[in-house]
Design a protein around this motif. Sequence first.
Motif, PDB file in Angstrom:
ATOM      1  N   VAL A 114     -13.628   0.806   6.196  1.00  0.00           N
ATOM      2  CA  VAL A 114     -12.522   1.046   7.206  1.00  0.00           C
ATOM      3  C   VAL A 114     -12.873   0.336   8.715  1.00  0.00           C
ATOM      4  O   VAL A 114     -13.657   0.750   9.152  1.00  0.00           O
ATOM      5  CB  VAL A 114     -12.072   2.505   7.280  1.00  0.00           C
ATOM      6  N   TYR A 126     -10.237  -1.738   4.283  1.00  0.00           N
ATOM      7  CA  TYR A 126      -9.051  -1.442   4.874  1.00  0.00           C
ATOM      8  C   TYR A 126      -9.104  -1.742   6.359  1.00  0.00           C
ATOM      9  O   TYR A 126     -10.327  -1.645   7.061  1.00  0.00           O
ATOM     10  CB  TYR A 126      -8.875   0.004   4.658  1.00  0.00           C
ATOM     11  N   VAL A 177      -2.883   2.571   7.071  1.00  0.00           N
ATOM     12  CA  VAL A 177      -3.450   1.396   6.801  1.00  0.00           C
ATOM     13  C   VAL A 177      -2.333   0.106   6.940  1.00  0.00           C
ATOM     14  O   VAL A 177      -1.266   0.227   6.507  1.00  0.00           O
ATOM     15  CB  VAL A 177      -3.597   1.584   5.235  1.00  0.00           C
ATOM     16  N   ALA A 213      -5.194  -4.003   2.875  1.00  0.00           N
ATOM     17  CA  ALA A 213      -6.173  -3.426   2.258  1.00  0.00           C
ATOM     18  C   ALA A 213      -6.531  -4.607   1.407  1.00  0.00           C
ATOM     19  O   ALA A 213      -5.460  -5.577   0.999  1.00  0.00           O
ATOM     20  CB  ALA A 213      -5.828  -2.442   1.017  1.00  0.00           C
ATOM     21  N   VAL A 222       0.901  -1.035  -0.152  1.00  0.00           N
ATOM     22  CA  VAL A 222      -0.131  -0.085  -0.008  1.00  0.00           C
ATOM     23  C   VAL A 222       0.932   0.998  -0.030  1.00  0.00           C
ATOM     24  O   VAL A 222       0.608   2.142  -0.955  1.00  0.00           O
ATOM     25  CB  VAL A 222      -0.855   0.172   1.368  1.00  0.00           C
TER      26      VAL A 222
END
Length: 550
Positions: free
Chosen positions: A186, A237, A213, A216, A141
């Motif tokens: 999220v 996420y 993060v 993901a 990410v």
Amino acid sequence: MLRITVLISLLLTLALVPTASAQSLVAGDIAGTVVDPAAAVVVDATVALKSLDTGVTQSATTGNDGSYRFSLLKPGRYELAISHPGFAKLVRVVDVAVGQTTVINLKLEISKAQSTIEVTETAPLINTEPGGSTSFTETEVQLLPSGGGDITNIAFTAPGAVVNVTGGYGNFTVNGLPATSNLFTVNGENNMDPYFNINNSGATNLTLGNNEVQEATVTTNPYAGEYGQLIGSQVSYVTKSGTNEYHGNAQYYWNGRYVNANDFFTNASSSPRPFSNANQWAAALGGPIIKNKTFFFVDTEGLRFILPNVDVSTVPTPAFAAAVLANIQANQPNQLKAYQTMFNVWGNAKGGTSPHPMSACNAADLNLPGFTPNANGDNCGELLTTTPTSFAKEWILAGRVDQKITDKDNLFFRYRSDKGLQPTSLDAFDPRFDANSNQPAWDAQANETHIFNPRSTNAFTATVSHYVAQFAQNTALVASIFPYGTSFAATASFSGVNPAAADFPQGRNITQYQFIDDFTVIRGKHNFKVGENFRRYDVSDHNFFFNTLE
């Protein structure tokens, strides 16, 4: 006019799936079978699981078929230890990913003495749900080239995803479905703008949070029960949390006009390279408050940038303006002040000019005392190239605390604040006509995971979020300059003064409440799941509409 819209939806899912199925939007599983050297299943073997990040432990025993399973596990690295009298203890390090099951089928060796066998190879991730699932690690990410650090861009690299270049809302499509068919979450919470059914973004129109993060996951064709909302893709996420070791980082990026070429139109009008400057930063720190019990993680990220904009407008020449004002003074003196103000806005704009022939500027069509069009028709208007700059900023601060309450209960609380200024509309002639919009937002989440026994686990999440998206000019300032908005219907005519006046004010305020519960129980080779997802949106609509009465 204020309009309140309330949307309430309730999702209840129940699924009976094989042991290797995916679990939830925020957690993963470890499952497998334990056998002896003759490939016979080992019953009642002790399977101990320990988080290498937080030290949280739990244990299970293998069933009559030699199988075991740990459900609703927080993503991260774990140590799996299997023991049974007469066999050597086996230890293996396992990675858990969101929405996927790490399958560890193990073969115990006969113990010749007190011994432990450590296995280090990576275990496979198996997902037997319909559709495809692609997971991205923290490193993947962060290393993805993404202008501004928008975390939604990670989905561009998933199979079946295509960047949306056809216009409209949404930044990518999956398997030919509309770009508004994608769901972003999220930690399980919907991170969506329900007004347009797209991902939430802040003042910079970016979804910041790259440095927060941990993982993901992009799931295409998400038909399984735990999704149940949109069929394009599920982009999930999971945010970082503290561990038993202190970790932190700091990042800074800069870009400016010295590393960018000049625009074609500014070059053509001999205008200098416009000013641009972009600053982006991120910093995070996490670690233990009480080792093996209480952990913290704090992240801050932001952007401050000035971007050059090149506008090519058609404005009156000084000679044409003087002739028009003289004619107004002679025939409509009460309108002179308004016309003088409008021509001053054009005349005071800073930029380079070039001739611009106008079809309407000829002796046959234009009868203006004191003014004679030339043969080229370019002494009525000229092209003005301006480079207005837009200043935008956004700053987020997120914090999370994880607490081990008991061996069977774990809790976390996360809060995120987002503040920023968006240059919504830039005027080509006078920056005082610009629309600059403050867009604050905040989000709070609480999650509790309870282990009833080695085969029954429940996770409950409660969230509330609020954001403001109001767009407006400085009405008092605009009124003191030129309290009108002008536009010209003819395509070969002049560019309007403050043409965006009719667009403001507008916007919306949205508050979201969401409650999610996932319960899983294992019976034999089957995993029963029941879940609830309750969402409520309070929408305050500040848009206005024009109506024509005949």
